[in-house]
Motif scaffolding. Structure first.
Motif, PDB file in Angstrom:
ATOM      1  N   GLU A 169       7.393  -5.294  14.116  1.00 14.08           N
ATOM      2  CA  GLU A 169       6.512  -4.921  15.216  1.00 14.08           C
ATOM      3  C   GLU A 169       7.397  -4.496  16.380  1.00 14.08           C
ATOM      4  O   GLU A 169       8.611  -4.702  16.353  1.00 14.08           O
TER       5      GLU A 169
ATOM      6  N   TYR B 180       6.293   3.414  17.195  1.00 14.23           N
ATOM      7  CA  TYR B 180       5.021   2.814  16.792  1.00 14.23           C
ATOM      8  C   TYR B 180       4.418   3.590  15.626  1.00 14.23           C
ATOM      9  O   TYR B 180       3.832   3.017  14.726  1.00 14.23           O
TER      10      TYR B 180
ATOM     11  N   TYR C  10       6.019   5.307  13.237  1.00 13.16           N
ATOM     12  CA  TYR C  10       6.731   4.971  12.015  1.00 13.16           C
ATOM     13  C   TYR C  10       6.300   3.603  11.505  1.00 13.16           C
ATOM     14  O   TYR C  10       6.045   3.425  10.326  1.00 13.16           O
ATOM     15  N   ALA C  11       6.213   2.629  12.390  1.00 16.02           N
ATOM     16  CA  ALA C  11       5.813   1.280  11.985  1.00 16.02           C
ATOM     17  C   ALA C  11       4.411   1.295  11.373  1.00 16.02           C
ATOM     18  O   ALA C  11       4.156   0.652  10.352  1.00 16.02           O
ATOM     19  N   GLY C  12       3.492   2.030  11.977  1.00 14.92           N
ATOM     20  CA  GLY C  12       2.128   2.114  11.465  1.00 14.92           C
ATOM     21  C   GLY C  12       2.066   2.758  10.099  1.00 14.92           C
ATOM     22  O   GLY C  12       1.390   2.263   9.193  1.00 14.92           O
ATOM     23  N   TRP C  13       2.784   3.842   9.925  1.00 18.19           N
ATOM     24  CA  TRP C  13       2.753   4.537   8.639  1.00 18.19           C
ATOM     25  C   TRP C  13       3.384   3.700   7.537  1.00 18.19           C
ATOM     26  O   TRP C  13       2.927   3.697   6.396  1.00 18.19           O
ATOM     27  N   ILE C  14       4.437   2.993   7.890  1.00 20.36           N
ATOM     28  CA  ILE C  14       5.082   2.143   6.886  1.00 20.36           C
ATOM     29  C   ILE C  14       4.119   1.074   6.412  1.00 20.36           C
ATOM     30  O   ILE C  14       3.978   0.820   5.220  1.00 20.36           O
ATOM     31  N   SER C  15       3.428   0.455   7.362  1.00 19.71           N
ATOM     32  CA  SER C  15       2.496  -0.603   6.959  1.00 19.71           C
ATOM     33  C   SER C  15       1.349  -0.056   6.125  1.00 19.71           C
ATOM     34  O   SER C  15       0.927  -0.676   5.147  1.00 19.71           O
TER      35      SER C  15
ATOM     36  N   GLU D  75       0.399  -4.807   6.704  1.00 17.92           N
ATOM     37  CA  GLU D  75       1.299  -5.373   7.706  1.00 17.92           C
ATOM     38  C   GLU D  75       2.558  -4.523   7.774  1.00 17.92           C
ATOM     39  O   GLU D  75       3.041  -4.029   6.764  1.00 17.92           O
ATOM     40  N   THR D  76       3.094  -4.366   8.972  1.00 13.06           N
ATOM     41  CA  THR D  76       4.322  -3.599   9.140  1.00 13.06           C
ATOM     42  C   THR D  76       5.536  -4.465   8.846  1.00 13.06           C
ATOM     43  O   THR D  76       5.464  -5.691   8.905  1.00 13.06           O
TER      44      THR D  76
ATOM     45  N   THR E   4      -4.369  -1.008   9.229  1.00  6.23           N
ATOM     46  CA  THR E   4      -3.763  -2.022  10.090  1.00  6.23           C
ATOM     47  C   THR E   4      -4.789  -2.587  11.053  1.00  6.23           C
ATOM     48  O   THR E   4      -4.740  -3.757  11.397  1.00  6.23           O
TER      49      THR E   4
END
Length: 148
Positions: free
Chosen positions: A61, A8, A10-15, A57-58, A51
């Motif tokens: 998800e 989660y 990694y996904a947040g930082w990418i977005s 947006e990631t 976000t």
């Protein structure tokens, strides 16, 4: 940090990286109003702020079981050795001004985030690039938690 939390994160930082890089690529200001103190538009400084406001947006998800679900990327795959990841972006994904989101812009935003202190630096990433309309992330070694 357990695997789910890391995924989660990694996904947040990418977005969040997408917001900063894409605005920088367009050279346009981002104006926001809220009861929060924002020190920077850099996602590394402001956590999940963007976000939460649905400004970013990631790529993907994660559902309640940790399985990857479509986000900005609708299709993704990885090489047999798990080192090269390819993400195809959702058709007709647009910025707030109506311009189309490209794989090159996503790659640029992720490259910016990858160069700064944060969770992306702890990922085994060798390269982030756009190629033939897709986003390619090349790892230095397979990353098991990314393949769930």
């Amino acid at each position: 940090m357990d695997g789910m939390t890391k995924k989660y994160s990694y996904a947040g930082w990418i977005s969040l990286a997408l917001v900063v890089g894409m605005n920088a690529a367009h050279g346009k200001p981002l104006t926001m109003v809220g009861p929060w103190e924002i020190h920077s538009l850099d996602p590394a400084s402001n956590g999940v702020f963007f976000t939460r406001l649905q400004v970013a947006e990631t790529l993907v998800e994660a559902d309640d079981k940790g399985q990857l679900q479509p986000g900005l990327a609708t299709v993704w795959s990885h090489s047999d050795d798990g080192v090269i990841w390819q993400f195809r972006l959702r058709l007709q994904a647009h910025f707030h001004d109506g311009s189309e989101v490209s794989a090159g812009q996503v790659a640029f935003a992720l490259q910016q985030a990858w160069r700064k202190p944060g969770v992306l630096q702890s990922a085994p990433i060798r390269a982030i690039e756009a190629k033939e309309g897709a986003l390619l992330v090349t790892l230095t070694r397979p990353f098991p938690s990314a393949s769930s």
